[in-house]
Write a protein that holds these residues in place. Structure first.
Motif, PDB file in Angstrom:
ATOM      1  N   LEU A   1     -15.362 -13.234 -22.490  1.00 12.49           N
ATOM      2  CA  LEU A   1     -14.220 -12.672 -23.425  1.00 12.49           C
ATOM      3  C   LEU A   1     -12.768 -13.906 -23.216  1.00 12.49           C
ATOM      4  O   LEU A   1     -12.374 -14.000 -24.093  1.00 12.49           O
ATOM      5  CB  LEU A   1     -13.724 -11.375 -22.950  1.00 12.49           C
ATOM      6  N   ARG A   2     -12.596 -14.298 -21.942  1.00 17.31           N
ATOM      7  CA  ARG A   2     -11.551 -15.215 -21.670  1.00 17.31           C
ATOM      8  C   ARG A   2     -11.855 -16.533 -22.560  1.00 17.31           C
ATOM      9  O   ARG A   2     -10.980 -17.161 -22.869  1.00 17.31           O
ATOM     10  CB  ARG A   2     -11.434 -15.557 -20.066  1.00 17.31           C
TER      11      ARG A   2
ATOM     12  N   ASP B   1      -9.097 -10.312 -24.935  1.00 19.36           N
ATOM     13  CA  ASP B   1      -8.635  -9.373 -23.853  1.00 19.36           C
ATOM     14  C   ASP B   1      -9.816  -9.066 -23.033  1.00 19.36           C
ATOM     15  O   ASP B   1     -10.938  -8.831 -23.695  1.00 19.36           O
ATOM     16  CB  ASP B   1      -7.942  -8.016 -24.211  1.00 19.36           C
ATOM     17  N   THR B   2      -9.846  -9.002 -21.692  1.00 15.03           N
ATOM     18  CA  THR B   2     -10.718  -8.561 -20.869  1.00 15.03           C
ATOM     19  C   THR B   2     -11.025  -7.107 -20.551  1.00 15.03           C
ATOM     20  O   THR B   2     -10.064  -6.384 -20.880  1.00 15.03           O
ATOM     21  CB  THR B   2     -10.823  -9.186 -19.527  1.00 15.03           C
ATOM     22  N   VAL B   3     -12.201  -6.761 -19.997  1.00 19.12           N
ATOM     23  CA  VAL B   3     -12.327  -5.225 -19.503  1.00 19.12           C
ATOM     24  C   VAL B   3     -11.829  -4.837 -18.353  1.00 19.12           C
ATOM     25  O   VAL B   3     -12.351  -5.705 -17.186  1.00 19.12           O
ATOM     26  CB  VAL B   3     -13.962  -4.971 -19.633  1.00 19.12           C
ATOM     27  N   SER B   4     -11.029  -3.867 -18.179  1.00 19.92           N
ATOM     28  CA  SER B   4     -10.516  -3.702 -16.677  1.00 19.92           C
ATOM     29  C   SER B   4     -10.793  -2.331 -16.447  1.00 19.92           C
ATOM     30  O   SER B   4     -10.685  -1.810 -15.365  1.00 19.92           O
ATOM     31  CB  SER B   4      -8.972  -3.552 -17.056  1.00 19.92           C
ATOM     32  N   LYS B   5     -11.524  -1.649 -17.430  1.00 20.92           N
ATOM     33  CA  LYS B   5     -11.845  -0.294 -17.098  1.00 20.92           C
ATOM     34  C   LYS B   5     -13.296  -0.100 -17.567  1.00 20.92           C
ATOM     35  O   LYS B   5     -13.525  -0.654 -18.747  1.00 20.92           O
ATOM     36  CB  LYS B   5     -10.960   0.967 -17.580  1.00 20.92           C
ATOM     37  N   LEU B   6     -14.049   0.621 -17.012  1.00 24.09           N
ATOM     38  CA  LEU B   6     -15.599   0.786 -17.316  1.00 24.09           C
ATOM     39  C   LEU B   6     -15.621   1.735 -18.530  1.00 24.09           C
ATOM     40  O   LEU B   6     -16.558   1.439 -19.659  1.00 24.09           O
ATOM     41  CB  LEU B   6     -16.597   1.523 -16.092  1.00 24.09           C
ATOM     42  N   GLU B   7     -14.692   2.494 -18.746  1.00 24.05           N
ATOM     43  CA  GLU B   7     -14.329   3.289 -19.984  1.00 24.05           C
ATOM     44  C   GLU B   7     -14.209   2.553 -21.201  1.00 24.05           C
ATOM     45  O   GLU B   7     -14.395   3.022 -22.350  1.00 24.05           O
ATOM     46  CB  GLU B   7     -13.659   4.360 -19.690  1.00 24.05           C
ATOM     47  N   GLN B   8     -13.853   1.030 -21.024  1.00 23.65           N
ATOM     48  CA  GLN B   8     -13.631   0.475 -22.415  1.00 23.65           C
ATOM     49  C   GLN B   8     -14.960   0.184 -22.889  1.00 23.65           C
ATOM     50  O   GLN B   8     -14.923  -0.417 -24.044  1.00 23.65           O
ATOM     51  CB  GLN B   8     -12.865  -0.759 -21.864  1.00 23.65           C
TER      52      GLN B   8
END
Length: 239
Positions: free
Chosen positions: A96-97, A102-109
């Protein structure tokens, strides 16, 4: 004199205790074959009882909406340690970078259907121990190919037991269970992603758990495939 002797003994004891504790923790992921097989609780309760190894995995099960599967159904589960999930998410964020996203910061994303599809490859209906699987030889698959089994998500996975050599005698050594991902069903014996089991035959009340060796595995087997599924499905906002 006695006081000096005690002072010398105490550090040795502390070191020994430390090494013993480390061995107890490490043997869980390595091929010692030493563990208590029975667990008085469900598979989900077993995973929750070992947060050092499975805390992220438990969260993925919840996000995937599969808690009842691990709590109530009779299944065989090849448990991927949390570190294998972390490695795949890290690869996803690197991708993603590079794309300027934007990167994933939460598993829920990551959408529940992606987690469920991926996690289901590790789950099989019914209880199966190492002794229930056929022989596998990764260097002689035509003779000993293991066997294809439908996973919970109806994807065929290959499972087999590798018979190691001992004392120069072929197939006379210890036996190790493998879960294998088949990239191309038109060529089921080619380019298999073979993942060894570190601890097999753990027996909670509703099935069997085989713990995969974390050094050899990224969650989803094929990380590029996992990334594609996540991106195609769409990543949810962090808030």
């Amino acid at each position: 004199m006695m006081f000096k002797l005690i002072k010398k003994i105490i550090p040795v004891l502390l070191i020994s205790i430390g090494l013993f504790s480390a061995c107890k923790k490490d043997k869980y992921f390595f091929d010692t074959g030493v563990h208590t097989p029975n667990y008085n609780g469900t598979i989900l309760e077993y995973l929750k009882a070992k947060p050092a190894y499975f805390d992220t995995l438990v969260r993925v099960i919840k996000v995937a909406g599969m808690e009842d599967v691990f709590q109530k159904e009779n299944i065989t589960f090849f448990a991927p340690p949390s570190s294998s999930i972390y490695k795949s998410v890290r690869r996803l964020n690197n991708y993603l970078r590079l794309q300027g996203r934007d990167t994933v910061s939460k598993l829920e994303q990551i959408r529940p259907e992606v987690w469920k599809e991926t996690l289901s490859m590790y789950v099989f209906q019914g209880s199966y121990r190492l002794k229930d699987y056929p022989q596998l030889d990764t260097l002689a698959l035509v003779a000993y190919p293991g066997q294809g089994y439908f996973s919970y998500g109806k994807r065929t996975m290959n499972i087999g037991v590798l018979y190691n050599d001992a004392g120069g005698v072929k197939y006379a050594g210890y036996r190790q269970l493998y879960l294998s991902f088949i990239p191309d069903f038109s060529k089921p014996l080619e380019r298999l992603v073979n993942i060894p089991v570190a601890s097999s035959d753990v027996a909670p009340t509703n099935g069997v758990v085989h713990v995969l060796r974390f050094q050899k595995h990224n969650f989803g087997f094929d990380t590029d495939r996992f990334i594609t599924n996540v991106v195609t499905s769409g990543i949810l906002p962090a808030n």
